[in-house]
Design a protein around this motif. Structure first.
Motif, PDB file in Angstrom:
ATOM      1  N   ARG A  26       0.806  -1.230   0.000  1.00 59.81           N
ATOM      2  CA  ARG A  26       0.000   0.000   0.000  1.00 59.81           C
ATOM      3  C   ARG A  26       0.838   1.280   0.000  1.00 59.81           C
ATOM      4  NH1 ARG A  26      -5.617  -1.516   1.458  1.00 59.81           N
ATOM      5  NH2 ARG A  26      -5.525  -3.729   1.935  1.00 59.81           N
ATOM      6  N   HIS A  27       2.012   1.191  -0.609  1.00 58.53           N
ATOM      7  CA  HIS A  27       2.851   2.377  -0.769  1.00 58.53           C
ATOM      8  C   HIS A  27       2.354   3.148  -1.984  1.00 58.53           C
ATOM      9  CE1 HIS A  27       5.746   1.023   2.255  1.00 58.53           C
ATOM     10  NE2 HIS A  27       5.552  -0.182   1.761  1.00 58.53           N
ATOM     11  N   GLN A  28       2.428   4.456  -1.933  1.00 60.48           N
ATOM     12  CA  GLN A  28       1.909   5.306  -3.007  1.00 60.48           C
ATOM     13  C   GLN A  28       2.976   5.533  -4.080  1.00 60.48           C
ATOM     14  OE1 GLN A  28      -0.108   8.835  -1.683  1.00 60.48           O
ATOM     15  NE2 GLN A  28      -1.191   7.749  -0.064  1.00 60.48           N
ATOM     16  N   ILE A  29       3.226   4.497  -4.859  1.00 58.42           N
ATOM     17  CA  ILE A  29       4.210   4.562  -5.933  1.00 58.42           C
ATOM     18  C   ILE A  29       3.531   5.103  -7.195  1.00 58.42           C
ATOM     19  CG2 ILE A  29       3.807   2.111  -6.416  1.00 58.42           C
ATOM     20  CD1 ILE A  29       6.687   1.978  -7.457  1.00 58.42           C
ATOM     21  N   THR A  30       4.196   6.041  -7.860  1.00 60.66           N
ATOM     22  CA  THR A  30       3.634   6.609  -9.082  1.00 60.66           C
ATOM     23  C   THR A  30       4.486   6.313 -10.314  1.00 60.66           C
ATOM     24  OG1 THR A  30       4.733   8.733  -8.655  1.00 60.66           O
ATOM     25  CG2 THR A  30       2.466   8.487  -7.856  1.00 60.66           C
ATOM     26  N   GLN A  31       5.762   5.945 -10.107  1.00 60.76           N
ATOM     27  CA  GLN A  31       6.633   5.652 -11.240  1.00 60.76           C
ATOM     28  C   GLN A  31       7.800   4.792 -10.790  1.00 60.76           C
ATOM     29  OE1 GLN A  31       7.867   9.144 -13.380  1.00 60.76           O
ATOM     30  NE2 GLN A  31       9.285   8.020 -14.682  1.00 60.76           N
ATOM     31  N   CYS A  32       8.219   3.905 -11.671  1.00 61.04           N
ATOM     32  CA  CYS A  32       9.410   3.087 -11.426  1.00 61.04           C
ATOM     33  C   CYS A  32      10.174   2.975 -12.732  1.00 61.04           C
ATOM     34  CB  CYS A  32       9.021   1.702 -10.916  1.00 61.04           C
ATOM     35  SG  CYS A  32      10.438   0.615 -10.615  1.00 61.04           S
ATOM     36  N   THR A  33      11.432   3.396 -12.701  1.00 56.93           N
ATOM     37  CA  THR A  33      12.302   3.332 -13.874  1.00 56.93           C
ATOM     38  C   THR A  33      13.561   2.574 -13.477  1.00 56.93           C
ATOM     39  OG1 THR A  33      11.507   5.496 -14.589  1.00 56.93           O
ATOM     40  CG2 THR A  33      13.563   4.717 -15.575  1.00 56.93           C
ATOM     41  N   VAL A  34      14.058   1.746 -14.383  1.00 63.13           N
ATOM     42  CA  VAL A  34      15.297   1.029 -14.133  1.00 63.13           C
ATOM     43  C   VAL A  34      16.262   1.326 -15.276  1.00 63.13           C
ATOM     44  CG1 VAL A  34      16.387  -1.184 -13.641  1.00 63.13           C
ATOM     45  CG2 VAL A  34      13.976  -0.851 -13.088  1.00 63.13           C
TER      46      VAL A  34
END
Length: 140
Positions: A66-74
């Motif tokens: 339930r973390h408010q993640i909006t973007q993930c880039t690697v």
């Protein structure tokens, strides 16, 4: 899991893979190797698979928590052996995770879990490559 890879000859080195899930992916080689540079190289596809697999895990783990993640880039940088087979010898992953009020420890734990437990692509690649990673947590 299945796929069929077909050479799109007779000129060049363009290959088209049809996956068991019904998708199509093209791969090509560099002009120096007879290709026409029309699509990613097969080894780039391996790195893409590792990035996709690990990023998928990180996002899923953080969403489940339930973390408010909006973007993930690697961003991935890799080195290959100089002689055949030119396997990956070093791969560095830099995860950039953006969200609201993200807990750094939770993000780092998600990255650790994908690398040590969940990502099957990384599990295969670590047989030949030294794998390192870093994490940046950015407030949205």
């Amino acid at each position: 899991m299945q796929c069929t890879v077909e050479w799109n000859g007779p000129e060049g080195m363009l290959f088209v893979s049809k996956t068991g899930s019904g998708h199509v992916v093209a791969m090509d080689g560099a002009p120096a190797g007879g290709g026409n540079n029309l699509a990613p190289r097969p080894m780039e596809m391996v790195l893409t698979g590792a990035g996709g697999c690990s990023a998928y895990d990180v996002v899923l783990i953080l969403k489940k928590g339930r973390h408010q993640i909006t973007q993930c880039t690697v961003d991935i940088d890799a080195e290959r052996a100089e002689t055949d087979p030119k396997v990956f010898t070093k791969i560095h992953f830099h995860f950039k995770v953006i969200g609201k009020g993200l807990n750094r420890e939770a993000v780092e734990r998600a990255v650790q879990l994908t690398h040590e437990k969940y990502c099957s692509v990384i599990a295969m690649l670590e047989k030949t490559a030294e794998i390192t990673c870093e994490t940046s947590v950015i407030e949205a």
